[in-house]
Design an enzyme around this catalytic site. Structure first.
Site, PDB file in Angstrom:
ATOM      1  CG  ASP A   1      -0.096   0.117   2.534  1.00 24.83           C
ATOM      2  OD1 ASP A   1      -0.443   0.936   3.381  1.00 24.83           O
ATOM      3  OD2 ASP A   1       0.897  -0.638   2.690  1.00 24.83           O
TER       4      ASP A   1
ATOM      5  CG  ASP B   1       3.948   5.460   5.081  1.00 21.39           C
ATOM      6  OD1 ASP B   1       3.512   4.503   5.747  1.00 21.39           O
ATOM      7  OD2 ASP B   1       4.620   6.373   5.567  1.00 21.39           O
TER       8      ASP B   1
END
Length: 304
Positions: free
Chosen positions: A217, A219
């Protein structure tokens, strides 16, 4: 045989450390579990020996079966020491990371070449008072293993980025928004919690190291970060795990076809790193470092 690559690779042994989601390699055959003890304590779990296309590899789950170890509670010294004991010379580290760059999308494999270590609670060296060593870390990953990883990613069509800086944070909490943006300003590419001090210890153990950081993903700096829920992250993690296992199978096959490491100095790095003369070595620490110092004590020409 007169094949130069054959002789360069004949004594080399490949190992893998699996991060989040990579707890076992179901495709291994002739599996043996090695319950190894280290003078530095217990490793994350058993060292798994197995074969891929009749080639022996070793595997260690970094967080333990069931993911019971947080990044800060992993015994990195014991892990590397035990891998050294079974003869691993080349180590591929696979780990989940967050992205700090727009172009490094979830699902991307980043073949890391640099680190910034922001961890604060971990033992970072095998060496201590009594035997002092300063290993060079300017180039902490093995370029030869990196190039092989690049070729594998291309061959099996994994989206990858060659080179990148990994920011190692302590955890287990994730970054604040301010921290995330600071790391971006520093030029970091991905953020994780486990490659340090792992890479430092591998260098001290004279094991060549390569980090494959798998983006799960973005941050918290990213404007869409709050829209991503856990189920989306888990799906990406699972997809990365599937790709990583395919990567492992293909990497091991190419590795054992023959790789020349004659231009890599990691395997004898201690010859120019230990500054304490042997006559002044602390005997207790020397005994504790039996596995790490085995080659050095046998082959080094430094003053005894």
């Amino acid at each position: 045989k007169n094949n130069k690559k054959y002789w360069a690779n004949i004594m080399n042994v490949l190992g893998f450390i699996g991060g989040s989601g990579i707890y076992k390699l179901e495709f291994l055959t002739d599996i043996k579990e090695h319950q190894i003890k280290s003078s530095f304590g217990d490793p994350s779990g058993p060292i798994i020996e197995g074969k891929i296309d009749n080639n022996t590899v070793y595997f260690l789950s970094r967080h333990g079966e069931g993911h019971t170890l947080s990044p800060s509670s992993i015994n990195y010294c014991a892990n590397i020491d035990c891998l050294k004991q079974v003869g691993v010379t080349d180590l591929i580290s696979l780990s989940a990371v967050g992205s700090l760059k727009d172009n490094l999308k979830p699902g991307t494999f980043v073949i890391v070449d640099q680190f910034i270590d922001r961890t604060i609670n971990r033992k970072k060296s095998f060496f201590d008072k009594g035997i002092v060593a300063h290993v060079p870390m300017a180039h902490p990953t093995c370029e030869i293993l990196m190039n092989l990883s690049k070729n594998i990613c291309e061959n099996i069509k994994i989206n990858y980025s060659f080179g990148g800086t990994y920011l190692a944070m302590e955890g287990p909490q994730f970054s604040t928004y301010a921290e995330s943006n600071l790391y971006i300003d520093w030029g970091c590419d991905v953020i994780g919690m486990t490659n340090m001090p792992e890479a430092k210890l591998a260098r001290e153990a004279e094991i060549r190291y390569c980090s494959i950081s798998m983006v799960t993903d973005y941050d918290c700096w990213h404007p869409d970060h709050d829209k991503v829920d856990l189920s989306m992250i888990i799906k990406t993690l699972n997809d990365n795990v599937d790709n990583s296992k395919n990567f492992i199978k293909n990497f091991s096959s190419k590795y054992y076809e023959g790789v020349s490491f004659e231009n890599d100095k990691t395997s004898n790095i201690l010859d120019t790193s230990i500054i304490t003369k042997k006559e002044f070595w602390d005997k207790d620490l020397e005994n504790k470092l039996t596995n790490i110092l085995k080659r050095y004590k046998k082959n080094s020409n430094v003053s005894k």
